[in-house]
Design a protein around this motif. Structure first.
Motif, short mmCIF file in Angstrom:
data_model
loop_
_atom_site.label_atom_id
_atom_site.label_comp_id
_atom_site.label_asym_id
_atom_site.label_seq_id
_atom_site.Cartn_x
_atom_site.Cartn_y
_atom_site.Cartn_z
N ASN A 77 8.49 75.36 -65.59
CA ASN A 77 9.40 74.94 -66.67
C ASN A 77 9.22 73.45 -66.91
O ASN A 77 10.14 72.64 -66.70
CB ASN A 77 10.85 75.28 -66.33
CG ASN A 77 11.21 74.81 -64.91
OD1 ASN A 77 10.35 74.42 -64.13
ND2 ASN A 77 12.50 74.84 -64.60
N GLU A 78 8.03 73.07 -67.34
CA GLU A 78 7.64 71.66 -67.49
C GLU A 78 8.59 70.89 -68.40
O GLU A 78 9.01 69.77 -68.07
CB GLU A 78 6.21 71.59 -68.04
CG GLU A 78 5.68 70.19 -68.22
CD GLU A 78 4.30 70.18 -68.86
OE1 GLU A 78 4.05 69.32 -69.72
OE2 GLU A 78 3.47 71.04 -68.49
N LYS A 79 8.98 71.45 -69.53
CA LYS A 79 9.84 70.73 -70.48
C LYS A 79 11.21 70.46 -69.89
O LYS A 79 11.78 69.38 -70.07
CB LYS A 79 9.96 71.52 -71.79
CG LYS A 79 8.69 71.54 -72.61
CD LYS A 79 8.90 72.25 -73.93
CE LYS A 79 7.62 72.23 -74.77
NZ LYS A 79 7.79 72.95 -76.05
N ASP A 80 11.76 71.44 -69.18
CA ASP A 80 13.08 71.26 -68.57
C ASP A 80 13.04 70.18 -67.49
O ASP A 80 13.96 69.38 -67.36
CB ASP A 80 13.57 72.58 -67.96
CG ASP A 80 13.85 73.64 -69.03
OD1 ASP A 80 14.07 73.23 -70.19
OD2 ASP A 80 13.87 74.83 -68.69
N VAL A 81 11.97 70.20 -66.70
CA VAL A 81 11.81 69.21 -65.63
C VAL A 81 11.71 67.81 -66.23
O VAL A 81 12.35 66.86 -65.75
CB VAL A 81 10.58 69.52 -64.76
CG1 VAL A 81 10.31 68.37 -63.79
CG2 VAL A 81 10.77 70.81 -63.99
N LEU A 82 10.91 67.67 -67.28
CA LEU A 82 10.76 66.37 -67.95
C LEU A 82 12.10 65.87 -68.48
O LEU A 82 12.43 64.69 -68.35
CB LEU A 82 9.75 66.47 -69.09
CG LEU A 82 8.27 66.32 -68.73
CD1 LEU A 82 7.38 66.69 -69.91
CD2 LEU A 82 7.98 64.89 -68.28
N SER A 83 12.88 66.78 -69.05
CA SER A 83 14.20 66.40 -69.59
C SER A 83 15.12 65.93 -68.47
O SER A 83 15.83 64.93 -68.61
CB SER A 83 14.84 67.58 -70.32
OG SER A 83 14.06 67.95 -71.44
N LYS A 84 15.11 66.65 -67.34
CA LYS A 84 15.95 66.28 -66.20
C LYS A 84 15.58 64.90 -65.67
O LYS A 84 16.44 64.08 -65.35
CB LYS A 84 15.82 67.32 -65.08
CG LYS A 84 16.83 68.44 -65.16
CD LYS A 84 16.82 69.24 -63.87
CE LYS A 84 17.94 70.28 -63.90
NZ LYS A 84 18.00 71.05 -62.64
N VAL A 85 14.27 64.66 -65.56
CA VAL A 85 13.80 63.37 -65.04
C VAL A 85 14.22 62.24 -65.97
O VAL A 85 14.73 61.20 -65.52
CB VAL A 85 12.26 63.38 -64.86
CG1 VAL A 85 11.76 61.98 -64.48
CG2 VAL A 85 11.85 64.38 -63.79
N ARG A 86 14.01 62.42 -67.27
CA ARG A 86 14.34 61.37 -68.24
C ARG A 86 15.83 61.07 -68.32
O ARG A 86 16.23 59.95 -68.61
CB ARG A 86 13.81 61.77 -69.63
CG ARG A 86 12.29 61.67 -69.74
CD ARG A 86 11.79 62.26 -71.04
NE ARG A 86 10.33 62.17 -71.14
CZ ARG A 86 9.58 63.02 -71.80
NH1 ARG A 86 10.13 64.05 -72.43
NH2 ARG A 86 8.26 62.87 -71.83
N GLU A 87 16.65 62.09 -68.07
CA GLU A 87 18.10 61.92 -68.15
C GLU A 87 18.70 61.27 -66.91
O GLU A 87 19.84 60.84 -66.91
CB GLU A 87 18.78 63.29 -68.39
CG GLU A 87 18.53 63.84 -69.77
CD GLU A 87 18.94 65.31 -69.89
OE1 GLU A 87 19.48 65.85 -68.89
OE2 GLU A 87 18.70 65.90 -70.95
N HIS A 88 17.91 61.19 -65.83
CA HIS A 88 18.44 60.65 -64.57
C HIS A 88 18.70 59.14 -64.72
O HIS A 88 17.87 58.41 -65.26
CB HIS A 88 17.44 60.89 -63.43
CG HIS A 88 18.04 60.69 -62.07
ND1 HIS A 88 18.19 59.44 -61.51
CD2 HIS A 88 18.53 61.57 -61.17
CE1 HIS A 88 18.74 59.57 -60.32
NE2 HIS A 88 18.96 60.86 -60.08
N PRO A 89 19.86 58.65 -64.24
CA PRO A 89 20.16 57.21 -64.33
C PRO A 89 19.10 56.36 -63.62
O PRO A 89 18.71 56.69 -62.50
CB PRO A 89 21.51 57.09 -63.62
CG PRO A 89 22.10 58.45 -63.68
CD PRO A 89 20.96 59.41 -63.62
N GLY A 90 18.65 55.32 -64.29
CA GLY A 90 17.65 54.44 -63.70
C GLY A 90 16.23 54.74 -64.12
O GLY A 90 15.32 53.93 -63.89
N VAL A 91 16.02 55.92 -64.74
CA VAL A 91 14.67 56.30 -65.19
C VAL A 91 14.48 55.86 -66.64
O VAL A 91 15.31 56.13 -67.50
CB VAL A 91 14.44 57.82 -65.05
CG1 VAL A 91 13.09 58.22 -65.66
CG2 VAL A 91 14.51 58.22 -63.59
N VAL A 92 13.37 55.17 -66.90
CA VAL A 92 13.11 54.63 -68.24
C VAL A 92 12.30 55.60 -69.09
O VAL A 92 12.51 55.75 -70.28
CB VAL A 92 12.37 53.28 -68.13
CG1 VAL A 92 12.02 52.73 -69.51
CG2 VAL A 92 13.21 52.27 -67.36
N GLY A 93 11.32 56.28 -68.48
CA GLY A 93 10.47 57.22 -69.21
C GLY A 93 9.71 58.10 -68.25
O GLY A 93 9.58 57.79 -67.07
#
Length: 413
Positions: A77-93
């Motif tokens: 589920n690559e797209k979901d994982v990418l969304s979770k990572v980007r939404e995490h506080p402190g993550v820029v991209g």
């Protein structure tokens, strides 16, 4: 204008010529010692600050701050994982990637390196490699999935120019034995030069091509950038715990952290060693004042008979020593600041004069001597040097206050 007796006499003693020339020499030596110690300490710490800034701005601009890589298979589920990572506080991209260890061949020339398959559209959220591309650009990877971008040293070693074709060799899957490696033709569409070992160990292709070659549908890794590089490892773990996939957690601290640790260690050692140099210079003040006290014993005795108390006499010699420390600290700070602001230019001039390069871009991640002055550090160093010089005056000042006028003026029997 009214001035306290101790300050007036102390400053007069500081500026007066000594009968013994050796006392004057030791006095000047103590001042120059403090100037040199403070200046060298400021220059040394500014250099370490410069390396730290270059590490953050240059090396960490081309290396992902953190990475998550599946242990087996890919991110279903690559797209979901990418969304979770980007939404995490402190993550820029964040950006997906696939890594392959491959062998490049051009005629008889061969080179082993790590191929990083990326998505050019999102890679700019994580790294700034595009700044170091000398020919071509990321957009060429998007335009043709058979495109490849290599470091300049690799292209030179393989005798390749932009537009040439190179063969990429990959081992057969582990289930297939005794078979020749798989071959794939790529066109060199760009070269980059970042400095250091990255140029000779890394190449880039499009992630879609890597998926086709490996027979997978999704990325095997997610790279992301954080707002605080020193918290990259902690944030990487936090992000990994929020994703229910068994994976490796990596950050720049595990791969390149030794550079940052080395810089911090050298800074700490430099503080200790050079402060000891300043301390030695400050304690030359002890020698100066001890000899000055012996030279002025008669004057001290007269001041005592005129009513000067012990604290006034102590203050006179503390002022004299502190004056030397103040002059040395201020001129040392000015000299150190000037040298730090012009260090890169001075270092380049020395390299040109000697006809050799001290920092090679092929070995280190920079080819110049960086410098970044921290005025708070300058202030701390100046104040510490001055305080040390004042401390050095205590013993001679106490000695002067204990002189007995009767003995010195010959009234005792």
């Amino acid at each position: 204008m009214f001035r306290p007796l101790s300050l007036f006499v102390g400053l007069r003693y500081s500026k007066a010529k000594h009968k013994n020339k050796f006392v004057s020499f030791i006095s000047m030596a103590s001042i120059f010692g403090i100037i040199l110690g403070v200046a060298v300490l400021i220059v040394g710490l500014s250099t370490m600050n410069g390396f730290e800034k270059a590490l953050r701005d240059q090396l960490l601009s081309v290396i992902p701050h953190a990475e998550l890589e599946v242990v087996e298979g890919d991110f279903k589920n690559e797209k979901d994982v990418l969304s979770k990572v980007r939404e995490h506080p402190g993550v820029v991209g964040a950006s997906p990637y696939i890594v392959m260890n491959a062998l490049l061949q051009n005629n008889i020339n061969m080179k082993a390196l790590q191929m990083r398959a990326i998505n050019p559209d999102t890679e700019t959220q994580v790294t700034a490699v595009e700044k170091y591309i000398k020919q071509g650009g990321w957009e060429l990877l998007s335009g043709a999935e058979n495109s490849i971008i290599l470091g300049e040293p690799v292209a030179n070693q393989l005798k390749l120019s932009v537009g040439d074709t190179v063969t990429l060799l990959l081992p057969q899957p582990s289930s297939v034995k005794l078979r020749a490696p798989r071959k794939f033709a790529f066109t060199l569409t760009g070269t980059f030069k970042m400095g250091g070992q990255v140029d000779t160990t890394l190449g880039f292709i499009h992630i879609n091509k890597a998926k086709q070659i490996l027979g997978v549908k999704h990325a095997t890794g997610i790279a992301f950038k954080v707002d605080d590089v020193l918290q990259a490892q902690t944030l990487a773990r936090e992000v990994a715990y929020s994703i229910p996939v068994y994976m490796y957690v990596k950050s720049w601290i595990t791969s390149q952290g030794y550079l940052y640790q080395d810089i911090q260690m050298v800074k700490s050692l430099m503080y200790v060693i050079l402060l000891l140099v300043v301390a030695v210079a400050c304690f030359n003040i002890v020698s100066t004042l001890v000899m000055a006290v012996n030279e002025k014993r008669g004057d001290i005795a007269i001041l005592k008979t005129m009513g000067a108390n012990k604290w006034s006499l102590r203050a006179i010699f503390m002022v004299q020593g502190a004056f030397n420390g103040l002059v040395g600290s201020i001129f040392g700070a000015l000299l150190g600041t000037y040298l730090s602001l012009n260090l890169s230019t001075i270092f380049a001039a020395i390299e040109n004069l000697m006809g050799r390069k001290f920092l090679s871009g092929d070995i280190y991640f920079i080819d110049y001597l960086p410098s970044q002055i921290d005025y708070q550090q300058v202030l701390v160093i100046t104040v510490v040097a001055f305080v040390m010089s004042v401390v050095a005056t205590l013993y001679p000042a106490w000695t002067a206050s204990n002189i007995e006028p009767a003995k010195e003026l010959g009234y005792s029997h």
